[in-house]
Design a protein around this motif. Sequence first.
Motif: not given
Length: 236
Positions: A149-153
């Motif tokens: 799982p990932y997300a960009v900030v």
Amino acid sequence: MTTATASSGAQPDTARQTDSYVITVANQKGGVGKTMLTLSLAAHTVAAHGRALVVDVDPQANSYDLTRVMDDPGYEVLHELDPVQLTQIRQLRDFDTILVDCPGSLEGHDVLAEVLARSTYVIIPYDHEPESIMPTVRTVERVKASGVPYAVVVTKADPRLGAEYIMDAWQTLHSAGIRHFRSAIRLYRAWPNSLKAGVPITRWNERYAPRLREDIASLHTELLLDLGRRELGGQR
């Protein structure tokens, strides 16, 4: 381990078997704020009465060196050039969160693959500069392929530009099909000034330091909520 020297202002009571969160901070583009995110999240975890370990797998060792000169950082730090050792660290040490600061360039060696194999989640900082778009896309593609799982900030957002700058960054990410946090990290001099003074950002007293702490706290909350949802869904 290759350089297994630890620095901490709070010594562990006892070591026990555990399965800590391993949060990797990575982007193939340098200068997007990886070290800022790593150290700030570690300091925030400590301020929230958690136990954090920073693992610096970058040969330049910025996270390691900056932490070593801090006055009581509260978290521990290792400079570890063999990411395989993360397995041992994760299983044997009593930490709530392990934050991995990756090199700015991952070309020519498979550091990211080794780290991803041992990661719970990946945070990808993005400073919304033209030269950062494609490296960010390539990093996201590699992380997606790994199944982690990932997300960009969005990082280093100039507060003088207002919300429009951040909204434009989110639209760019959305158009590329990239998942992102709703939090953003604004650019304040409080961060480099705290490092120069050797004080964690959570204890730094400067005009805009509280605003940076608010950004980090917001990101940390989003991260924990996402991790919690995934645990409930059996995706950890």
